[in-house]
Write an enzyme that holds these catalytic residues in place. Structure first.
Site, PDB file in Angstrom:
ATOM      1  N   ARG A  97     -37.275 -10.774 -39.550  1.00 17.46           N
ATOM      2  CA  ARG A  97     -38.379 -10.996 -40.502  1.00 17.46           C
ATOM      3  C   ARG A  97     -38.335 -12.366 -41.176  1.00 17.46           C
ATOM      4  O   ARG A  97     -38.900 -12.541 -42.254  1.00 17.46           O
ATOM      5  CB  ARG A  97     -38.423  -9.909 -41.572  1.00 17.46           C
ATOM      6  CG  ARG A  97     -38.696  -8.532 -41.013  1.00 17.46           C
ATOM      7  CD  ARG A  97     -39.071  -7.540 -42.096  1.00 17.46           C
ATOM      8  NE  ARG A  97     -39.204  -6.221 -41.518  1.00 17.46           N
ATOM      9  CZ  ARG A  97     -38.198  -5.363 -41.374  1.00 17.46           C
ATOM     10  NH1 ARG A  97     -37.000  -5.685 -41.790  1.00 17.46           N
ATOM     11  NH2 ARG A  97     -38.426  -4.187 -40.826  1.00 17.46           N
ATOM     12  N   LYS A 122     -47.940 -24.602 -39.120  1.00 15.47           N
ATOM     13  CA  LYS A 122     -48.477 -23.807 -38.019  1.00 15.47           C
ATOM     14  C   LYS A 122     -47.458 -23.710 -36.894  1.00 15.47           C
ATOM     15  O   LYS A 122     -47.038 -24.728 -36.348  1.00 15.47           O
ATOM     16  CB  LYS A 122     -49.781 -24.433 -37.496  1.00 15.47           C
ATOM     17  CG  LYS A 122     -50.967 -24.183 -38.414  1.00 15.47           C
ATOM     18  CD  LYS A 122     -52.182 -24.995 -38.021  1.00 15.47           C
ATOM     19  CE  LYS A 122     -52.871 -24.458 -36.793  1.00 15.47           C
ATOM     20  NZ  LYS A 122     -54.183 -25.154 -36.563  1.00 15.47           N
ATOM     21  N   GLU A 131     -53.282 -39.344 -32.785  1.00 11.86           N
ATOM     22  CA  GLU A 131     -53.325 -38.524 -34.003  1.00 11.86           C
ATOM     23  C   GLU A 131     -53.266 -39.402 -35.258  1.00 11.86           C
ATOM     24  O   GLU A 131     -53.919 -39.126 -36.263  1.00 11.86           O
ATOM     25  CB  GLU A 131     -52.169 -37.515 -34.034  1.00 11.86           C
ATOM     26  CG  GLU A 131     -52.307 -36.346 -33.067  1.00 11.86           C
ATOM     27  CD  GLU A 131     -53.422 -35.366 -33.431  1.00 11.86           C
ATOM     28  OE1 GLU A 131     -53.684 -35.131 -34.632  1.00 11.86           O
ATOM     29  OE2 GLU A 131     -54.052 -34.831 -32.492  1.00 11.86           O
ATOM     30  N   LYS A 147     -52.398 -35.787 -43.892  1.00  5.54           N
ATOM     31  CA  LYS A 147     -52.428 -34.396 -43.453  1.00  5.54           C
ATOM     32  C   LYS A 147     -51.999 -33.456 -44.575  1.00  5.54           C
ATOM     33  O   LYS A 147     -52.595 -32.398 -44.768  1.00  5.54           O
ATOM     34  CB  LYS A 147     -51.554 -34.189 -42.214  1.00  5.54           C
ATOM     35  CG  LYS A 147     -51.725 -32.784 -41.665  1.00  5.54           C
ATOM     36  CD  LYS A 147     -51.149 -32.538 -40.294  1.00  5.54           C
ATOM     37  CE  LYS A 147     -51.382 -31.078 -39.933  1.00  5.54           C
ATOM     38  NZ  LYS A 147     -50.682 -30.670 -38.711  1.00  5.54           N
ATOM     39  N   GLU A 190     -55.967 -22.347 -43.382  1.00  5.69           N
ATOM     40  CA  GLU A 190     -56.985 -22.808 -42.440  1.00  5.69           C
ATOM     41  C   GLU A 190     -58.262 -21.975 -42.503  1.00  5.69           C
ATOM     42  O   GLU A 190     -58.729 -21.456 -41.490  1.00  5.69           O
ATOM     43  CB  GLU A 190     -56.410 -22.753 -41.007  1.00  5.69           C
ATOM     44  CG  GLU A 190     -57.086 -23.711 -40.075  1.00  5.69           C
ATOM     45  CD  GLU A 190     -56.357 -23.811 -38.738  1.00  5.69           C
ATOM     46  OE1 GLU A 190     -55.660 -22.857 -38.361  1.00  5.69           O
ATOM     47  OE2 GLU A 190     -56.501 -24.843 -38.092  1.00  5.69           O
ATOM     48  N   ARG A 210     -59.416 -27.525 -43.801  1.00  7.26           N
ATOM     49  CA  ARG A 210     -58.445 -27.937 -42.796  1.00  7.26           C
ATOM     50  C   ARG A 210     -59.097 -28.229 -41.440  1.00  7.26           C
ATOM     51  O   ARG A 210     -58.539 -28.927 -40.599  1.00  7.26           O
ATOM     52  CB  ARG A 210     -57.395 -26.834 -42.656  1.00  7.26           C
ATOM     53  CG  ARG A 210     -56.159 -27.232 -41.871  1.00  7.26           C
ATOM     54  CD  ARG A 210     -55.044 -26.273 -42.236  1.00  7.26           C
ATOM     55  NE  ARG A 210     -53.863 -26.440 -41.430  1.00  7.26           N
ATOM     56  CZ  ARG A 210     -52.684 -25.910 -41.756  1.00  7.26           C
ATOM     57  NH1 ARG A 210     -52.558 -25.200 -42.849  1.00  7.26           N
ATOM     58  NH2 ARG A 210     -51.632 -26.095 -40.996  1.00  7.26           N
ATOM     59  N   ASN A 212     -59.612 -31.224 -36.998  1.00  6.67           N
ATOM     60  CA  ASN A 212     -60.073 -31.073 -35.615  1.00  6.67           C
ATOM     61  C   ASN A 212     -61.040 -32.167 -35.180  1.00  6.67           C
ATOM     62  O   ASN A 212     -61.654 -32.062 -34.121  1.00  6.67           O
ATOM     63  CB  ASN A 212     -60.711 -29.701 -35.410  1.00  6.67           C
ATOM     64  CG  ASN A 212     -59.672 -28.600 -35.420  1.00  6.67           C
ATOM     65  OD1 ASN A 212     -58.539 -28.809 -34.985  1.00  6.67           O
ATOM     66  ND2 ASN A 212     -60.044 -27.436 -35.932  1.00  6.67           N
ATOM     67  N   HIS A 243     -61.558 -32.993 -31.536  1.00  7.55           N
ATOM     68  CA  HIS A 243     -60.960 -31.925 -30.736  1.00  7.55           C
ATOM     69  C   HIS A 243     -61.965 -31.120 -29.914  1.00  7.55           C
ATOM     70  O   HIS A 243     -61.592 -30.509 -28.917  1.00  7.55           O
ATOM     71  CB  HIS A 243     -60.147 -30.975 -31.628  1.00  7.55           C
ATOM     72  CG  HIS A 243     -58.795 -31.521 -31.981  1.00  7.55           C
ATOM     73  ND1 HIS A 243     -58.619 -32.701 -32.662  1.00  7.55           N
ATOM     74  CD2 HIS A 243     -57.528 -31.045 -31.731  1.00  7.55           C
ATOM     75  CE1 HIS A 243     -57.311 -32.924 -32.840  1.00  7.55           C
ATOM     76  NE2 HIS A 243     -56.639 -31.940 -32.283  1.00  7.55           N
ATOM     77  N   HIS A 274     -60.619 -30.844 -26.367  1.00  9.05           N
ATOM     78  CA  HIS A 274     -60.234 -29.584 -25.714  1.00  9.05           C
ATOM     79  C   HIS A 274     -61.010 -29.367 -24.432  1.00  9.05           C
ATOM     80  O   HIS A 274     -60.463 -28.899 -23.430  1.00  9.05           O
ATOM     81  CB  HIS A 274     -60.494 -28.396 -26.655  1.00  9.05           C
ATOM     82  CG  HIS A 274     -59.426 -28.203 -27.676  1.00  9.05           C
ATOM     83  ND1 HIS A 274     -59.665 -27.594 -28.897  1.00  9.05           N
ATOM     84  CD2 HIS A 274     -58.117 -28.532 -27.679  1.00  9.05           C
ATOM     85  CE1 HIS A 274     -58.538 -27.564 -29.588  1.00  9.05           C
ATOM     86  NE2 HIS A 274     -57.586 -28.129 -28.878  1.00  9.05           N
ATOM     87  N   HIS A 296     -52.602 -34.178 -24.670  1.00 17.36           N
ATOM     88  CA  HIS A 296     -53.481 -33.697 -25.737  1.00 17.36           C
ATOM     89  C   HIS A 296     -54.061 -34.873 -26.542  1.00 17.36           C
ATOM     90  O   HIS A 296     -55.254 -34.957 -26.784  1.00 17.36           O
ATOM     91  CB  HIS A 296     -52.716 -32.750 -26.662  1.00 17.36           C
ATOM     92  CG  HIS A 296     -53.502 -32.287 -27.850  1.00 17.36           C
ATOM     93  ND1 HIS A 296     -54.619 -31.481 -27.731  1.00 17.36           N
ATOM     94  CD2 HIS A 296     -53.354 -32.531 -29.177  1.00 17.36           C
ATOM     95  CE1 HIS A 296     -55.112 -31.256 -28.939  1.00 17.36           C
ATOM     96  NE2 HIS A 296     -54.369 -31.881 -29.835  1.00 17.36           N
TER      97      HIS A 296
END
Lengths: 366, 366
Positions: free
Chosen positions: A122, A144, A186, A228, A238, A242, A246, A249, A253, A266
């Site tokens: 946990r 994340k 980035e 960030k 998010e 946030r 993206n 993106h 993507h 990426h």
């Protein structure tokens, strides 16, 4: 030697991101954590091959028992199927709740290791030691962590914060060219979201300035982390703001997926996607032509890909596959100006297609 | 009809536990959650066979699309291997971050479902609809969710809180005898930790008073939830005080493991373990003989197992297997008095063995 430090603060966490020349000082940081029973360093063979002896030398100074756990490199191994073996290794080594797990590597190692740490018994404490520019500026902030399942990337994960991030910049000396581009893309994205001095400074730099020892890299990481963390601290889980992270993106993507994740890293895909987003921003939010030219010139100096090589119709198809359909529009992150992002801007498919066609036809190299 | 409600409050969460006669009102609660895209009811075929039509009738009132996802029943299916299939089902059904997952069943369903909810897309909301006494008094409070791996039970999990707990008491009408004992043992444990009126009231009741419609069951659930939530809210992440909830568990786990989880339900094993803990409490902390007699008489009236049938030497071996060795002692939760637990009390192995032998030799039935 410690080069700089920034504190990341959230509603129920607070941790420092420290830039260091090398591993010296890591043991001291670990000794400052309370009641550490054992340390587990998660990494892959490639990184271990180069750096294991150095980090081992440093970890011995802590007098805390430590072990290496080797992961398979590559995004496809950031998979839920790989978790059982690692949990078993932890149990075999009698890792208890006072164990500390170090993610030593790039984003793949960080995401996977962070999720193991979030869920083993946990949750045990974890530490990030990023070895790529992308991991230093991106996955080190925001908490994340995730793994892939067969039917989707990053579909299973958690929000889980490290005890601290310790970025040993000398590891960038072995970073491949493609990985540099990935990180720089980035950084550029963060500078677009921020505007101001960060953007100005970056626009005066060129790709050859970027190396593990250069001031601009250190500055770029520090500023990216600042941008960030400001965004993330306003929206930890998010649910809204946030989303501006993206930027670039949606197209990114789509072209990654369209080329089966082989042609572009990426960051490279996001780089191309940034250009589409800026074109849409001009069309819809009045982003200025001079800003657009400035952005392209900056990306060229930094040797980032800007040209769209894929068929516009196919790119649009892959966007629709990726996104939830909302009538006739897709939602975009766009810029009114540098430093003024808007998220959730609805754009009609027809306009996206027109802009993709314009993007594909453009002569963008200076 | 709603029978009662208690709010559980933690540092970063707040949710109600509601006791209801049946499912009526569940739709209203779901409609009060924000922006729910879809509802997924996780349950097993046994429960669905009896109650699916009733819960379906109620869920239709919400006008939110809902689906059932069927889990295999039993502790051995609360396993990490079972997760992939479920994630895949959620992805296939296009479950997004606004999905809500309902855990409809006992502790196994709740633990597994809660961990899926905690990790799918980094966490979606979940709701508990417990159908056993144990789940109502135990897993509904505290946020512990987990799955098993081959090398250990509950080794992988999270602390993750539900939006609300909705306990439909009429489902207790189909609860097997062994499951009643399991829940009553936890209720008794909570009353020992609390002392006072709760214990007094319980000591005047007998097993035949316990049914889905009886006042004593409702009272026992309400009081158990109160006791557990008071303890948990002081120690959300289980670093100290929460350990008192393990009263009876050291011996309990050992005899469960020794009998390969076949002879005793968890609660039955804990029930026997409570007696060992009280004997040690008399010996070490001056717990009184009259309190001890009161406890045994109460457990007899409630038809809980108290007699140790296993070999003391084997029980001790299985404790040592279970616990981290700390020199020559094991750590116990003991009672100075009803309502006065102490955790982390070191007890020498020799004394444990002596007490286990005394326990085995005792004539405990009235």
């Amino acid at each position: 030697m410690k080069l700089s430090e920034r504190e990341i603060v959230g509603s129920d966490f607070r941790y420092p991101i420290e830039l260091h020349e090398d591993f010296v000082g890591l043991s001291e940081k670990l000794k400052n954590l309370k009641k550490v029973s054992q340390v587990f360093v998660f990494t892959n063979r490639e990184i271990a091959g180069i750096y294991e002896k150095y980090i081992t030398k440093e970890l011995k100074n802590s007098n805390i028992p430590f072990h290496f756990i080797y992961l398979k490199a590559g995004e496809k191994n950031k998979h839920i199927d790989r978790m059982k073996k690692v949990y078993h290794q932890l149990i075999q080594a009698e890792a208890d709740r006072n164990a500390v797990i170090i993610a030593f590597g790039g984003g793949v190692v960080g995401d996977f290791t962070g999720f193991v740490a979030a869920t083993y018994q946990r949750g045990v404490r974890f530490v990030q030691v990023p070895t790529t520019l992308l991991a230093s500026v991106d996955s080190s902030v925001g908490g994340k962590v995730a793994v892939n399942v067969d039917s989707g990337k990053n579909m299973v994960g958690a929000f889980y914060q490290p005890e601290f991030v310790f970025a040993p910049l000398f590891t960038l000396s072995t970073l491949p060219k493609k990985e540099w581009s990935c990180g720089i893309a980035e950084v550029v994205k963060h500078s677009f979201l921020d505007g101001g001095t960060f953007l100005e400074t970056l626009s005066k730099s060129k790709r050859s300035d970027f190396s593990e020892k250069s001031d601009i890299v250190r500055y770029a990481i520090e500023e990216s982390v600042r941008v960030k963390s400001q965004i993330v601290s306003q929206d930890e889980k998010e649910s809204g703001l946030r989303a501006v992270l993206n930027l670039g993106h949606t197209t990114g993507h789509a072209i990654e997926s369209l080329t089966s994740y082989k042609k572009y890293s990426h960051g490279e895909a996001v780089s191309v996607g940034l250009v589409t987003a800026l074109l849409l921003s001009k069309e819809i939010l009045g982003f200025s032509e001079s800003n657009f030219q400035k952005a392209i010139s900056m990306m060229n100096q930094l040797e980032l890909p800007t040209v769209l090589e894929e068929k516009p119709e196919l790119v649009l198809q892959h966007m629709e596959h990726d996104k939830k359909k909302d009538g006739n529009t897709l939602k975009y992150v766009l810029l009114e100006d540098f430093g003024k992002p808007k998220f959730g801007v609805p754009v009609e498919r027809k306009m996206i297609l027109d802009i993709l066609k314009r993007h594909k036809g453009m002569k963008l190299h200076g």
